[in-house]
Design a protein around this motif. Sequence first.
Motif, short mmCIF file in Angstrom:
data_model
loop_
_atom_site.label_atom_id
_atom_site.label_comp_id
_atom_site.label_asym_id
_atom_site.label_seq_id
_atom_site.Cartn_x
_atom_site.Cartn_y
_atom_site.Cartn_z
N SER A 1 60.18 60.69 -68.99
CA SER A 1 58.82 60.27 -68.62
C SER A 1 58.55 60.40 -67.13
CB SER A 1 58.60 58.82 -69.05
OG SER A 1 59.44 57.95 -68.32
N GLY A 2 59.53 60.86 -66.36
CA GLY A 2 59.34 61.03 -64.92
C GLY A 2 59.65 59.80 -64.10
N GLY A 3 60.27 58.78 -64.70
CA GLY A 3 60.58 57.54 -63.99
C GLY A 3 61.80 57.68 -63.09
N MET A 4 62.10 56.59 -62.37
CA MET A 4 63.20 56.58 -61.40
C MET A 4 64.15 55.41 -61.65
SD MET A 4 63.44 58.87 -58.81
CE MET A 4 64.24 57.93 -57.51
N LEU A 5 65.43 55.67 -61.44
CA LEU A 5 66.46 54.62 -61.41
C LEU A 5 67.07 54.57 -60.02
CD1 LEU A 5 68.48 52.67 -63.11
CD2 LEU A 5 70.07 54.58 -62.82
N GLY A 6 67.19 53.35 -59.47
CA GLY A 6 67.90 53.15 -58.22
C GLY A 6 69.29 52.61 -58.52
N SER B 1 77.58 45.62 -67.99
CA SER B 1 76.89 44.43 -67.52
C SER B 1 75.57 44.32 -68.26
CB SER B 1 76.64 44.51 -66.01
OG SER B 1 75.63 43.61 -65.60
N VAL B 2 75.15 43.09 -68.55
CA VAL B 2 73.88 42.91 -69.25
C VAL B 2 72.72 43.49 -68.47
CG1 VAL B 2 73.40 40.62 -68.26
CG2 VAL B 2 72.50 41.20 -70.53
N ARG B 3 72.87 43.61 -67.17
CA ARG B 3 71.80 44.13 -66.32
C ARG B 3 71.77 45.65 -66.25
NH1 ARG B 3 69.20 45.08 -63.58
NH2 ARG B 3 69.36 44.50 -61.40
N ASN B 4 72.85 46.31 -66.67
CA ASN B 4 72.86 47.76 -66.61
C ASN B 4 72.15 48.36 -67.82
OD1 ASN B 4 74.07 47.83 -64.11
ND2 ASN B 4 76.16 47.99 -64.92
N LYS B 5 71.77 49.62 -67.71
CA LYS B 5 70.86 50.24 -68.67
C LYS B 5 71.56 51.26 -69.57
CE LYS B 5 67.59 47.81 -66.90
NZ LYS B 5 67.08 46.62 -67.63
N ALA C 1 69.79 49.08 -60.85
CA ALA C 1 70.68 48.93 -62.01
C ALA C 1 71.58 50.16 -62.07
CB ALA C 1 69.89 48.78 -63.30
N ASN C 2 72.58 50.10 -62.95
CA ASN C 2 73.50 51.22 -63.15
C ASN C 2 73.60 51.52 -64.65
OD1 ASN C 2 74.21 51.58 -60.38
ND2 ASN C 2 75.54 49.79 -60.51
N PRO C 3 74.25 52.61 -65.02
CA PRO C 3 74.42 52.93 -66.44
C PRO C 3 75.36 51.94 -67.14
CG PRO C 3 74.66 54.90 -65.10
CD PRO C 3 74.69 53.74 -64.16
N TYR C 4 74.95 51.50 -68.31
CA TYR C 4 75.77 50.58 -69.12
C TYR C 4 77.06 51.26 -69.57
CZ TYR C 4 76.80 47.08 -72.73
OH TYR C 4 77.39 46.10 -73.50
N LEU C 5 77.03 52.57 -69.79
CA LEU C 5 78.23 53.28 -70.23
C LEU C 5 79.34 53.20 -69.19
CD1 LEU C 5 76.73 56.52 -71.84
CD2 LEU C 5 77.78 54.58 -73.01
N SER D 1 70.19 55.45 -73.78
CA SER D 1 68.88 55.67 -74.42
C SER D 1 67.75 55.36 -73.45
CB SER D 1 68.75 54.79 -75.67
OG SER D 1 69.71 55.13 -76.64
N VAL D 2 67.86 54.25 -72.72
CA VAL D 2 66.84 53.90 -71.73
C VAL D 2 66.77 54.96 -70.64
CG1 VAL D 2 66.29 52.30 -69.85
CG2 VAL D 2 66.82 51.41 -72.12
N LEU D 3 67.93 55.38 -70.14
CA LEU D 3 67.93 56.39 -69.07
C LEU D 3 67.31 57.69 -69.54
CD1 LEU D 3 71.40 55.81 -67.37
CD2 LEU D 3 69.19 54.84 -66.77
N ARG D 4 67.59 58.08 -70.77
CA ARG D 4 67.02 59.32 -71.31
C ARG D 4 65.50 59.22 -71.39
NH1 ARG D 4 70.45 59.75 -74.95
NH2 ARG D 4 69.36 58.58 -76.58
N GLU D 5 65.00 58.10 -71.91
CA GLU D 5 63.54 57.91 -71.99
C GLU D 5 62.91 57.85 -70.60
OE1 GLU D 5 61.71 57.76 -74.71
OE2 GLU D 5 63.03 57.22 -76.37
N LEU D 6 63.59 57.17 -69.69
CA LEU D 6 63.09 57.04 -68.32
C LEU D 6 62.92 58.40 -67.66
CD1 LEU D 6 62.53 54.85 -65.99
CD2 LEU D 6 64.87 55.39 -65.26
N VAL D 7 63.97 59.21 -67.74
CA VAL D 7 63.95 60.52 -67.10
C VAL D 7 62.91 61.43 -67.74
CG1 VAL D 7 65.32 62.62 -66.80
CG2 VAL D 7 66.31 60.40 -66.22
#
Length: 325
Positions: A198-203, A183-187, A175-179, A190-196
Motif C-alpha cells: 500500500s506504499g506505507g512505511m516501517l521505522g 515481541s507483542v509490539r513487533n509486526k 517496530a520490528n519484524p515479529y519473525l 502479513s502486516v509488513l506485506r500489506e503495508l509495503v
Amino acid sequence: MSRFLIDNLQYCNWSEKIFRQLRESEVDAIHVTVAYHQGFREMVSSLESWNRHFESYAKYILRGLTGDHVRQAKEQGKTAVFFGLQNPGPIEDDLGLVEICCQLGIRFMQLSYNNQSLLASGVHEPEDRGLTRFGREVVNEMNRVGLVVDMSHSSERSTIEAIHHSNRPIAITHANPYLWEPSVRNKSDSVLRELVQSGGMLGFSLYPNHLKNGTDCSLTGFCEMVAETVSRHGIENFGFGSDLCQDQPDEVVEWMRFGLWSKRPHKGAENAPAFPPMPNWFRDNRDWKNIRNGLQSVGFSTDEIDKIMGGNWLKFYDENFGPAP
C-alpha cells in the motif's frame, strides 16, 4: 543527491545537551511524541513547551511541517522537529479536532496505544476488534487533511483494517519484524506485506524490548535483520524510528504504559516498569554512525543506506503531509 538522516520516533527528556547531540550526528529530522494519554488541552501545553524550545534553541532545531523543512534544516545545520501523538486521546470524541490537530502541526497519530481506544484495538487487548465505526471516520478525516495514520501500538487486525480502509499510505513508525523477535509490539510478515503493497512505511526500532536479546542485541544481528526484511519486501518502504527515550526517569515509562487507567504497578512495587539500557552501539544520537557502518558491513550499498537512513522517510513526508491532491 543529498544524504539525509531522519529518525521517525523519539521521546527524549529534551534538553540543550540532546539538541546538541542531534547536531553532532547531523540528524536532519526527528518525529517527537507530544502526547500519550493526555487530552486536547494537555497536548496544547506540550506544544507550548516546544515553542519555547524552538525559541531557546533556535541554533539547533526548527519546527517541521513539510518535507521541505527537512531540506531547510540541512541547509541551515539544524534538525527539523515533527510532532506526533501516540494515542488519539487529544481528539477526544470530536471528529473536528482531527483537522485542528493537523493545523497545530501534528503530523502522525496512532489510533491506539496498547489498549482499546475509541478508534482501534491495541496490541495488549485480549480481543482484537479491529477499527471501530468512529475509527473509520477518523481515518477518513486524517486522509483528507494529511495527518498520517500510525499503527505502531495497534493490534494485527486493527492494523490491517487501517491499511485497507485508508486511501493514503499509513506508517508503523517504530517496530520490528515479529519473525525476527516475537515481541507483542513487533509486526507480522502479513502486516509488513500489506503495508509495503500500500506504499506505507516501517521505522525499525532500537528500543531493547523490540530487539532480539534486548540490550545485548548485537549491531551485526540488528543490521542482518534489516537486510533480511529488505530482501523480503524491498527497500523503498523502510527507515528508522528508534524509540529513543534518552534521559527519561523510570516513572515516565510507568505513565506511558498505565496513564490514569490503572493503579498497578505503583512506585516502589517490585514489578514497576523501568527503561531498559540501550545497546552499547546505540546510546544516543551520536551513535547513528554505528548504524550506517553496520549496514555497510552486511552488504548494503551507499545508495541503499541513504534510503534507509532518511531518503525513504523524506519521500513519504513529501507525499503524505498535507491535504490530498
